[in-house]
Design a protein around this motif. Structure first.
Motif, PDB file in Angstrom:
ATOM      1  N   LYS A   1       0.843  -1.217   0.000  1.00 44.76           N
ATOM      2  CA  LYS A   1       0.000   0.000   0.000  1.00 44.76           C
ATOM      3  C   LYS A   1       0.875   1.265   0.000  1.00 44.76           C
ATOM      4  O   LYS A   1       0.513   2.292  -0.572  1.00 44.76           O
ATOM      5  N   ASN A   2       2.048   1.177   0.652  1.00 43.07           N
ATOM      6  CA  ASN A   2       2.966   2.331   0.700  1.00 43.07           C
ATOM      7  C   ASN A   2       3.999   2.296  -0.418  1.00 43.07           C
ATOM      8  O   ASN A   2       4.973   3.059  -0.395  1.00 43.07           O
ATOM      9  N   ASN A   3       3.792   1.386  -1.386  1.00 47.67           N
ATOM     10  CA  ASN A   3       4.672   1.283  -2.565  1.00 47.67           C
ATOM     11  C   ASN A   3       6.125   1.025  -2.186  1.00 47.67           C
ATOM     12  O   ASN A   3       7.062   1.528  -2.811  1.00 47.67           O
ATOM     13  N   ILE A   4       6.323   0.247  -1.097  1.00 46.50           N
ATOM     14  CA  ILE A   4       7.671  -0.052  -0.584  1.00 46.50           C
ATOM     15  C   ILE A   4       8.117  -1.428  -1.103  1.00 46.50           C
ATOM     16  O   ILE A   4       7.387  -2.404  -0.993  1.00 46.50           O
ATOM     17  N   ARG A   5       9.330  -1.471  -1.682  1.00 47.39           N
ATOM     18  CA  ARG A   5       9.859  -2.716  -2.247  1.00 47.39           C
ATOM     19  C   ARG A   5      10.834  -3.355  -1.269  1.00 47.39           C
ATOM     20  O   ARG A   5      11.694  -2.680  -0.725  1.00 47.39           O
ATOM     21  N   VAL A   6      10.701  -4.668  -1.050  1.00 49.42           N
ATOM     22  CA  VAL A   6      11.597  -5.387  -0.125  1.00 49.42           C
ATOM     23  C   VAL A   6      12.792  -5.939  -0.901  1.00 49.42           C
ATOM     24  O   VAL A   6      12.650  -6.503  -1.989  1.00 49.42           O
ATOM     25  N   LYS A   7      13.987  -5.739  -0.355  1.00 48.32           N
ATOM     26  CA  LYS A   7      15.223  -6.349  -0.873  1.00 48.32           C
ATOM     27  C   LYS A   7      15.914  -6.977   0.332  1.00 48.32           C
ATOM     28  O   LYS A   7      15.733  -6.525   1.467  1.00 48.32           O
ATOM     29  N   VAL A   8      16.675  -8.022   0.104  1.00 48.80           N
ATOM     30  CA  VAL A   8      17.393  -8.681   1.200  1.00 48.80           C
ATOM     31  C   VAL A   8      18.832  -8.908   0.774  1.00 48.80           C
ATOM     32  O   VAL A   8      19.088  -9.338  -0.362  1.00 48.80           O
TER      33      VAL A   8
ATOM     34  N   VAL B   1      13.043   1.484  -1.139  1.00 46.20           N
ATOM     35  CA  VAL B   1      13.535   0.104  -1.017  1.00 46.20           C
ATOM     36  C   VAL B   1      13.786  -0.163   0.462  1.00 46.20           C
ATOM     37  O   VAL B   1      14.527   0.573   1.122  1.00 46.20           O
ATOM     38  N   LEU B   2      13.108  -1.192   0.996  1.00 43.53           N
ATOM     39  CA  LEU B   2      13.333  -1.641   2.373  1.00 43.53           C
ATOM     40  C   LEU B   2      14.266  -2.836   2.300  1.00 43.53           C
ATOM     41  O   LEU B   2      13.878  -3.918   1.847  1.00 43.53           O
ATOM     42  N   ASN B   3      15.541  -2.604   2.656  1.00 39.36           N
ATOM     43  CA  ASN B   3      16.611  -3.572   2.426  1.00 39.36           C
ATOM     44  C   ASN B   3      17.011  -4.220   3.745  1.00 39.36           C
ATOM     45  O   ASN B   3      17.587  -3.569   4.623  1.00 39.36           O
ATOM     46  N   PHE B   4      16.667  -5.502   3.927  1.00 37.63           N
ATOM     47  CA  PHE B   4      17.028  -6.210   5.164  1.00 37.63           C
ATOM     48  C   PHE B   4      18.395  -6.880   5.011  1.00 37.63           C
ATOM     49  O   PHE B   4      18.621  -7.610   4.038  1.00 37.63           O
ATOM     50  N   ALA B   5      19.269  -6.626   5.973  1.00 37.34           N
ATOM     51  CA  ALA B   5      20.547  -7.349   6.042  1.00 37.34           C
ATOM     52  C   ALA B   5      20.280  -8.587   6.894  1.00 37.34           C
ATOM     53  O   ALA B   5      20.016  -8.479   8.093  1.00 37.34           O
TER      54      ALA B   5
END
Ligand SMILES: Cc1cc(N2CCCCCC2)n2ncc(-c3ccc(F)cc3)c2n1
Length: 256
Positions: free
Chosen positions: A109-116, A145-149
């Motif tokens: 909904k917030n147009n946030i893309r997940v990357k890991v 981009v919401l990037n999880f380490a």
């Protein structure tokens, strides 16, 4: 301008501060520390802190997106975290699965893309599937981009990059004299972030002032802000305060 209320640490007075919308750090990286201590202070099991910390992930990711941050990197699990008690590691490995079910619809909904980024092949199969699903289901999003380490370590990342370059040299495809900073950048796990790969601002919560093997190459020129509250107590105002501190150090005068 974004305005927020800040409690002045020296006078105790509440003041309204402004953030310069033209000087929002494009890439913010956060070491989400203090989850265990937050729980222990409340006489709760450590895993209660991790659970509360995941709610903070959604709050802070949404706030960062609204402020105009382009990449938010969160240190979720380090290569050293495997040394923690088995029960805690098993709980942590389930959090990406919980996250996928609970928060991915809101991220879309917030147009946030997940990357890991990390050595995800070493994770349990269910964790790997949740990561793949979170990435696949947000692939179309064009916002932050919401990037999880995740199972990430800065030194291991650099070792892998050096090994890859050594293989290129050994295969006769690369001359050692041609190896430069760009060559290493391209071998790091942040390579696909292109010009946004290096954090402008690194935040660490819970009072500790060290990097803990996080993005060692990429933070070479980052501003560091260390905040006192434990991660579960971090919120939009704390993020705005950290960005305000960044802006006081990284002042833009006109077109500079
Ligand atoms: C291991 C772990 C721990 C974890 N914590 C919650 C936040 C506080 C600090 C550590 C505990 N969080 N929070 C979100 C994720 C995650 C990771 C990958 C992904 F694709 C989706 C969500 C996560 N993963």
């Amino acid at each position: 301008m974004f305005s927020f209320l800040n409690k002045n640490q020296s006078t105790g007075e509440v003041e309204e501060l402004q953030l310069d919308e033209a000087n929002i750090p494009a890439h913010v990286a956060i070491i989400m520390d203090g989850n265990g201590r937050w729980a222990q202070q409340r006489h709760l099991p450590r895993i209660a802190g991790h659970k509360q910390g995941m709610d903070t992930v959604k709050t802070v990711a949404t706030a960062a997106s609204h402020l105009g941050v382009k990449v938010l990197t969160l240190y979720a699990f380090s290569t050293e975290n495997w040394k923690r008690p088995t029960a805690e590691v098993n709980y942590l490995m389930k959090l990406p699965v919980d996250f996928f079910g609970a928060f991915v619809p809101d991220l879309i909904k917030n147009n946030i893309r997940v990357k890991v980024m990390g050595y995800t092949d070493k994770l349990p199969a269910a964790t790997q599937k949740a990561v793949r699903d979170a990435i696949a289901d947000t692939q179309h999003c064009t916002g932050m981009v919401l990037n999880f380490a995740l199972n990430y370590g800065g030194r291991a990342e650099i070792v892998t990059a050096v090994q890859n370059l050594a293989e290129e040299v050994k295969a006769g495809r690369l001359d050692p004299s041609a190896i430069d900073e760009a060559s290493i950048d391209q071998q790091l796990m942040t390579a696909d972030l292109d010009e946004l790969r290096d954090p402008d601002l690194l935040i660490r919560t819970s009072g500790e002032e060290r990097l803990s093997n996080f993005m060692l190459w990429q933070v070479a020129y980052s501003e560091f802000v260390f905040t006192q509250q434990h991660w579960p107590d971090f919120d939009q105002t704390a993020l705005e305060q950290a960005i305000y501190e960044y802006q006081q150090r990284h002042r833009r005068f006109g077109g500079l």
